[in-house]
Design an enzyme around this catalytic site. Structure first.
Site, PDB file in Angstrom:
ATOM      1  N   SER A 211      17.971 -41.617 -40.511  1.00 42.45           N
ATOM      2  CA  SER A 211      19.120 -40.749 -40.277  1.00 42.45           C
ATOM      3  C   SER A 211      20.012 -40.693 -41.510  1.00 42.45           C
ATOM      4  CB  SER A 211      19.952 -41.263 -39.097  1.00 42.45           C
ATOM      5  OG  SER A 211      20.723 -42.394 -39.482  1.00 42.45           O
ATOM      6  N   ASP A 212      20.695 -39.582 -41.673  1.00 42.22           N
ATOM      7  CA  ASP A 212      21.775 -39.563 -42.647  1.00 42.22           C
ATOM      8  C   ASP A 212      22.815 -40.563 -42.125  1.00 42.22           C
ATOM      9  OD1 ASP A 212      23.355 -38.869 -44.804  1.00 42.22           O
ATOM     10  OD2 ASP A 212      22.982 -36.735 -44.558  1.00 42.22           O
ATOM     11  N   CYS A 213      23.593 -41.150 -43.020  1.00 38.85           N
ATOM     12  CA  CYS A 213      24.459 -42.261 -42.608  1.00 38.85           C
ATOM     13  C   CYS A 213      25.511 -41.824 -41.592  1.00 38.85           C
ATOM     14  CB  CYS A 213      25.110 -42.902 -43.825  1.00 38.85           C
ATOM     15  SG  CYS A 213      23.910 -43.837 -44.781  1.00 38.85           S
TER      16      CYS A 213
END
Length: 203
Positions: free
Chosen positions: A71-73
């Protein structure tokens, strides 16, 4: 950028296939990328990191992707906190894991926050995810580590023999300039562009 944690982008099937996905398909299918990052926003109502359309139908299904998804952060926390797609953190973690997000990037790890895994434990206790879902993610992640020689007891990858002096050479800069020059697009203002006739624009 300012709305990326809350935006819901509605895209037609045709526009998705014709405009948005070709570059991703080229990287995944043609170039055989080993991992991909899912985004913050929603696509047609579903968070990108919990998207059946993107992660199941296209990525794993049509494109046969065997790698892992990260995932993107904080995109997984967005699922309940900002998108309100899931009612709580455990349900949000379950949405992402079941859709195929194998590895969650969370900025709270930067401060050594405790208990980040509790959301997944609670999701499992509540029956929102199964051991099979967890195993699937672990197999994908450890397969990548195995391929990269990043597991104890395995032969490690040979160190990169490319010297730093071989990076950003004059030949590389010449090639980048050629690519930039050959990719320029000139538009003729025949009334379609929202500009006054005769205006010149450099792109």
């Amino acid at each position: 950028e300012s709305t990326r944690h809350v935006a819901d982008v509605f895209v037609s099937r045709h526009d998705l296939e014709d405009t948005y996905l070709p570059a991703f398909r080229a990287a995944i299918v043609d170039a055989k990328a080993g991992s991909i990052m899912c985004a913050y926003n929603r696509i047609n109502g579903q968070p990108a990191c919990g998207s059946d359309l993107l992660l199941k139908e296209h990525l794993r299904g049509a494109w046969g992707f065997k790698g892992y998804v990260v995932s993107d952060c904080d995109a997984v926390t967005d699922i309940d906190e900002h998108h309100k797609y899931a009612p709580d953190p455990a349900a949000a973690a379950a949405v992402a894991l079941k859709a195929g997000t194998d590895n969650e990037c969370n900025t709270k790890t930067l401060g050594d926050a405790k208990g980040l895994g509790e959301r997944y434990r609670e999701a499992w206790k509540r029956g929102l995810i199964s051991m099979g879902d967890i195993d699937t993610a672990l197999v994908r992640l450890f397969s990548a580590r195995y391929r990269n020689g990043d597991l104890a007891g395995l032969a490690q990858r040979k160190p990169n023999q490319t010297p730093a002096s071989a990076i950003d050479t004059p030949a590389h800069r010449d090639l980048a300039l050629q690519a930039a020059n050959k990719s320029l697009v000139l538009l003729k203002n025949d009334g379609t562009l929202p500009l006054k006739p005769g205006v010149k624009v450099a792109v």
